[in-house]
Design a protein around this motif. Structure first.
Motif, short mmCIF file in Angstrom:
data_model
loop_
_atom_site.label_atom_id
_atom_site.label_comp_id
_atom_site.label_asym_id
_atom_site.label_seq_id
_atom_site.Cartn_x
_atom_site.Cartn_y
_atom_site.Cartn_z
N ALA A 1 0.80 -1.23 0.00
CA ALA A 1 0.00 0.00 0.00
C ALA A 1 0.83 1.27 0.00
O ALA A 1 0.34 2.34 -0.38
CB ALA A 1 -0.94 0.00 1.21
N SER B 1 1.94 3.49 -8.45
CA SER B 1 1.76 2.24 -7.70
C SER B 1 1.01 1.21 -8.52
O SER B 1 1.35 0.02 -8.52
CB SER B 1 1.00 2.52 -6.40
OG SER B 1 1.71 3.43 -5.58
N VAL C 1 -4.56 -0.19 -4.27
CA VAL C 1 -3.51 0.77 -3.90
C VAL C 1 -3.69 2.07 -4.68
O VAL C 1 -3.40 3.16 -4.16
CB VAL C 1 -2.13 0.15 -4.12
CG1 VAL C 1 -1.03 1.13 -3.74
CG2 VAL C 1 -1.98 -1.13 -3.29
#
Length: 526
Positions: free
Chosen positions: A390, A405, A429
């Protein structure tokens, strides 16, 4: 003219020389796991020779160097019984380079293996002797049974809870073996490598098909594939999958875990057989050296589909090499989940606090149980993996952390996960950084996940957005700040020493989470 660098004020500390310890630290790659020693595998195949240097002997080994040379050692073994002279010289030249590279990279151990062409050729022993002189170490010439077993272990290493038949198509042979969970069943070697077929049939597709039909019809193991998965391993099978991806505009160019249902796969391989490779749409996705063998690979896969009747074809990027490394692990490490292991390593290398990432797993466990939302064991596993990742984008510009991400997760070299699972983790995420809207996320990535997965990705992201706001991504906070559904209300408990963390923005994010599951929100502070 005054240079830009000379106009920047410098602090006294900036002018101090580095300590010896700091200088050593700067010379080490912080994106590498320093506690691991690299391990190399040299694979001398019938069509190619390849060097792969892995970061270390782990449950989810990451390649730090990978190079192959298409030598064609087995191009005449079937008809003449010997390794081709020109191919031998090219292979030895390449292996000398591989030896130098493995030493330069610092491989603690080098495993050299050879397969069908070398074990069957009359001059195979002489070739092996020359290879052993280069590496100063023995070469393991695998039997057909060993090759099948290592292929099966490669599937176990890379596919979560596999159930089906692994098929490793090389230049000289096809190894098929039954795999279920962590159990390797019976295996056999069929004389169906692309180079062998072309050699024996004299480039006649009609003669090649007779060889294929006779071999597959005589295989009892292929018939065990009915209603199960067929795990396709090897360069030619990967080339077929890559071509299908290109032709369909598939959004995720990750070979491992690419899945085709049997009916679609059958229509595709029939197309590849029907026309010349050069006329296929998107043929540029396949290297020119591989194209000539595509029809032979398509022929083999077609008859596996007809005879074995699998429910789907799943591409496995992990095969003999990774299977070999898997067998070198201790029993405890083999039981480790490869996806969670890889995510923990990536989180360790990129997160502000790996410990906090682990805390998120258990913190969200409690919330999910109290929420009453049904969650399968696989969904829980993927949620934990997303929690570990995360914070990997925290160094990016705030406006791009979500997209950055998402790309890292979607295209990472993960094992033990399928493409919908990748999409779920990447979206979770992404939402955690960029908010719960789909405004800027690629619709193609969302197409890979089910509606349920997208919903769960948003719920997890909403919980993570609360966690990061009250913790600053530092450990030791959320362990004391319980998040749970109590009497129909999503309640965040901030005990006395955490009460000062309360604020309007925390409540706003808590309400976003509560709205997703049809509840009210409340913060109990002090």
């Amino acid at each position: 003219m005054v240079s830009l660098s000379s106009s920047i004020p410098r602090s006294r500390s900036a002018a101090r020389p580095l300590t010896p310890e700091a200088a050593i630290a700067l010379n080490e790659a912080p994106s590498r796991l320093q506690y691991l020693e690299p391990v190399a595998v040299v694979d001398v195949g019938s069509n190619s020779v390849r060097l792969v240097v892995y970061e270390g002997l782990t449950r989810s080994p990451t390649p730090i160097f990978n190079e192959k040379v298409l030598c064609g050692l087995g191009r005449q073994v079937a008809s003449k019984g010997v390794l081709d002279d020109a191919a031998v010289e090219l292979a030895l030249q390449s292996l000398c380079r591989f030896h130098a590279l493995s030493r330069q990279i610092g491989a603690a151990s080098v495993h050299v293996i050879a397969t069908a062409a070398v074990r069957e050729a009359k001059n195979g022993e002489a070739f092996v002797s020359r290879v052993e002189e280069i590496f100063g170490a023995p070469v393991s010439v695998l039997t057909g049974a060993q090759e099948a077993e290592f292929s099966a272990h490669g599937v176990i290493a890379g596919i979560h809870d596999p159930d089906g038949i692994a098929g490793d198509l090389g230049g000289g042979s096809l190894e098929v073996v039954d795999v279920k969970g962590q159990t390797v069943g019976n295996g056999e070697t069929l004389p169906l490598g692309g180079l062998r077929l072309r050699d024996l049939a004299g480039r006649s597709m009609k003669k090649a098909e007779k060889i294929v039909v006779d071999a597959i019809d005589g295989s009892e193991i292929v018939t065990r594939c009915k209603g199960r998965a067929f795990y396709a391993i090897g360069g030619t099978f990967r080339a077929l999958a890559r071509l299908h991806m290109a032709q369909t505009g598939y959004p995720l160019h990750v070979m491992h875990g690419y899945e085709l249902d049997a009916a679609e796969a059958l229509e595709f391989v029939k197309l590849v057989r029907r026309v010349k490779p050069a006329s296929l749409d998107s043929i540029d996705a396949v290297s020119s050296a591989r194209r000539e063998l595509l029809p032979y690979g398509a022929m083999v896969l077609e008859h596996i589909l007809r005879r074995g009747e699998p429910k789907c074809i799943i591409s496995s990027a992990l095969g003999v090499r990774e299977g070999l490394l898997y067998t070198l692990l201790d029993d405890e490490t083999r039981q480790t989940d490869p996806l969670l292991a890889a995510c923990a390593e990536l989180g360790y290398l990129r997160s502000r606090s790996p410990r906090f990432a682990r805390e998120l797993c258990y913190w969200t466990d409690q919330f999910m149980v109290s929420s009453g939302l049904e969650e399968t064991e696989e969904e829980r596993r993927l949620r934990h993996a997303a929690c570990l990742l995360a914070d990997i984008g925290w160094r990016s510009h705030p406006d791009y952390r979500g997209g950055h991400s998402l790309n890292i997760i979607a295209y990472a070299s993960f094992a033990g996960i399928d493409h919908p699972g990748r999409a779920y983790m990447a979206l979770a995420v992404y939402y955690r950084h960029s908010g719960l809207s789909d405004e800027h996320v690629s619709p193609r990535i969302r197409e890979l996940a089910t509606a349920r997965m997208i919903d769960r990705a948003r719920i997890l992201a909403a919980a993570l957005r609360v966690a990061y706001l009250i913790s600053g991504a530092m450990p030791g906070v959320i362990d004391k700040a319980e998040l749970a559904v109590e009497h129909g209300t999503v309640t965040l408990h901030l005990p006395g020493d955490l009460a000062a963390l309360n604020g309007p923005r925390v409540l706003t994010r808590l309400k976003q989470l509560a709205k997703l599951i049809g509840r009210r929100a409340e913060i109990v502070a002090g």
